[in-house]
Write a protein that holds these residues in place. Structure first.
Motif, PDB file in Angstrom:
ATOM      1  N   GLU A 129      -2.971   2.278  -3.237  1.00 19.86           N
ATOM      2  CA  GLU A 129      -3.338   3.625  -3.704  1.00 19.86           C
ATOM      3  C   GLU A 129      -4.318   3.499  -4.856  1.00 19.86           C
ATOM      4  N   ASN A 168      -8.885   3.381  -5.816  1.00 20.87           N
ATOM      5  CA  ASN A 168     -10.203   3.868  -5.407  1.00 20.87           C
ATOM      6  C   ASN A 168     -11.273   3.059  -6.141  1.00 20.87           C
ATOM      7  N   GLY A 173      -3.399   2.627   6.845  1.00 19.49           N
ATOM      8  CA  GLY A 173      -2.903   3.015   5.527  1.00 19.49           C
ATOM      9  C   GLY A 173      -2.220   1.909   4.761  1.00 19.49           C
ATOM     10  N   ASN A 181      -8.669  -0.307  -0.444  1.00 16.30           N
ATOM     11  CA  ASN A 181      -8.099   0.989  -0.782  1.00 16.30           C
ATOM     12  C   ASN A 181      -7.398   1.576   0.440  1.00 16.30           C
ATOM     13  N   LYS A 182      -6.335   2.290   0.217  1.00 17.58           N
ATOM     14  CA  LYS A 182      -5.554   2.852   1.323  1.00 17.58           C
ATOM     15  C   LYS A 182      -6.409   3.705   2.254  1.00 17.58           C
ATOM     16  N   LYS A 183      -7.320   4.456   1.684  1.00 15.00           N
ATOM     17  CA  LYS A 183      -8.158   5.347   2.490  1.00 15.00           C
ATOM     18  C   LYS A 183      -9.110   4.571   3.395  1.00 15.00           C
ATOM     19  N   SER A 184      -9.337   3.276   3.094  1.00 15.86           N
ATOM     20  CA  SER A 184     -10.265   2.469   3.891  1.00 15.86           C
ATOM     21  C   SER A 184      -9.583   1.770   5.059  1.00 15.86           C
TER      22      SER A 184
END
Length: 510
Positions: free
Chosen positions: A285, A287, A281, A274-277
């Motif tokens: 996109e 989760n 970046g 995931n991008k947040k991980s």
């Protein structure tokens, strides 16, 4: 086998499979979607784990079932069968290393009633008769999908229980043990050396999917090997990823050292990260669960290093899914797979139920680095669920398609077919030709493509609509009309890497 192929094969081993590492491309990420692409991977997964149908058949019935299965898949436009031959460290083939599968005969270790019957050999022959591929699908670590199932008396577990771990209600090889990687590689070498498989295939099951509140019990192997491999106490995740990396490299080495033309493909869970991980970046996109962080499968690294020959992420979500949108993921993989063959794993039931199959395939064809799809699960095609087999045959796969050439392994043309002649007998009218198919070299003819053109029609073999037959035979039965209508038939040879020869043509009156 040609000298140049032996030299190239040796080179592959010496460079440790850095078959390519382009890292970037000037090619646009998108293209105009072809309605009927001439080259497109069209696979179907046929799973055996959890299946009871095979153990209800005797050998004769299973031969009939497999023959009918391959025919129905071929009729639906499928050109590659992904058949699960090792669901639980067992075998749907004759093996001196692991026992016969309980999903084949009802009891692990019990052979089919006909001692001459080998399901893997039989399905390979049925596929190759039709110019289709057979990918031998095996699960590396899983030993029991349910701990209550009975292992065969000669299963290696009984002699080496220390090499296995129970997690939840399942039993696994401990991925941290070098001897287990050696065993899995030995199994692969055995399969590739004795069977004419086109590829070895592994799916998303590496380290098991995590169970909430239950850590994977690999303390012993971590304590034994992590430090000597350069990993500290707080780097267990990195150590686990390295274990899988080592397995992938070792399997690739086993294949290349046996038959370098056989491919190694992986079908990972659909989300890499995931991008947040990702600190930079670079993830998608999304989760959801991640290959890299939860399954310890660094699929992107394997692609970059050339340790695998195709990547087939399972994008089983619908278009617009809130956590994992199909379109978002297809575009992410398209932009992050380099030049290596990329196929998309499609959830057939979900796509049909939501009326999204046509749009999903259109999207894949509009992505420049996506080379086809594979359908989960193939039994839906056999059962014609919601008319899907007819939809594939008359719409999605209306024209036949060749598997994209594996040019990163070999780029060239096989020899042209020779002595293409038109033969009449009292029973039939057919074309026949000669080739170098009997040569042991994978650069020689592997199967043939027959095209047909009406008088005055442009002889364009790049148009898939002109394909009338893809076959492993060196003859083709032609229909009879009035004996006056002229056609031009064109025949090409295709090698084991799916490179196509120059055309050979003949004019025929039907």
């Amino acid at each position: 086998m040609s000298l140049k192929f032996i030299i190239r094969s040796t080179t592959i081993l010496l460079v440790a499979f850095t078959l390519f590492a382009c890292g970037s491309s000037k090619k646009s990420l998108t293209q105009v979607a072809e309605l009927y692409p001439k080259r497109e991977f069209r696979g179907a997964w046929i799973h055996t784990v959890g299946q009871s149908r095979y153990q209800q058949m005797n050998s004769a019935a299973m031969k009939h079932y497999i023959t009918d299965m391959v025919k129905k898949l071929d009729d639906a436009g499928i050109n590659a069968v992904i058949f699960q031959i090792r669901p639980e460290a067992d075998a749907f083939y004759k093996s001196d290393i692991e026992p016969w599968s309980r999903f084949l005969t009802g009891k692990q270790g019990v052979a089919p009633d006909d001692p001459t019957f080998d399901p893997l050999a039989f399905i390979i022959d049925e596929c190759h008769k039709r110019g289709m591929e057979l990918h031998a699908w095996m699960n590396p670590y899983r030993v029991q999908s349910n701990i209550t199932s009975k292992l065969a008396d000669d299963h290696m577990y009984w002699n080496h229980p220390e090499r296995f771990l129970q997690y939840g209600n399942q039993l696994y090889f401990d991925p941290g043990l070098p001897e287990n990687r050696g065993h899995i590689s030995r199994v692969v070498t055995d399969i590739v050396s004795r069977y004419d498989v086109d590829a070895i295939h592994m799916d998303d099951y590496f380290y098991p999917y995590p169970i909430a509140g239950e850590p994977f019990p690999d303390d012993n192997s971590f304590n034994s090997y992590a430090a000597s491999q350069g990993f500290k106490a707080n780097q267990r995740d990195d150590w686990r990823r390295n274990n899988v990396n080592l397995l992938i490299q070792q399997v690739k080495l086993a294949i290349a050292g046996t038959k370098p033309w056989v491919r190694f493909g992986i079908s990972p869970f659909g989300i890499y990260r995931n991008k947040k991980s990702t600190p930079d970046g670079s993830g998608s996109e999304t989760n959801g669960l991640q290959n890299y962080d939860e399954l310890y499968a660094d699929i992107k690294l394997w692609v970059e290093k050339g340790w695998i020959d195709y990547n087939m992420p399972q994008l089983y979500w619908e278009i617009g899914h809130k956590l994992a949108d199909y379109t978002t993921l297809a575009e992410w993989w398209n932009a992050n797979n380099f030049e290596q063959p990329l196929y998309i794993g499609q959830d057939l039931k979900r796509s049909v139920d939501k009326n999204e199959l046509t749009e999903k395939i259109r999207q894949t064809r509009a992505l420049s680095f996506v080379d086809g799809s594979c359908y989960w699960y193939g039994y839906l095609i056999l059962d014609n669920y919601a008319d899907v087999a007819n939809t594939l045959a008359t719409q999605t796969h209306r024209a036949k398609s060749l598997i994209p050439a594996y040019t990163h392994m070999h780029k060239g043309r096989p020899a042209n077919v020779k002595k293409l002649v038109n033969v009449f007998t009292e029973d039939m009218h057919f074309l026949t030709w000669e080739s170098d198919k009997l040569s042991p070299s994978p650069e020689s003819a592997n199967y043939f493509v027959v095209y047909r053109f009406r008088k005055g029609e442009k002889e364009n073999i790049d148009n898939a609509s002109n394909i009338v037959k893809i076959t492993g035979d060196n003859f083709f039965v032609v229909p009879y009309e009035d004996g006056k209508t002229q056609y031009t038939y064109v025949v090409t040879a295709v090698d084991a890497f799916h490179n196509e020869s120059k055309p050979k043509k003949i004019k025929v009156k039907l």
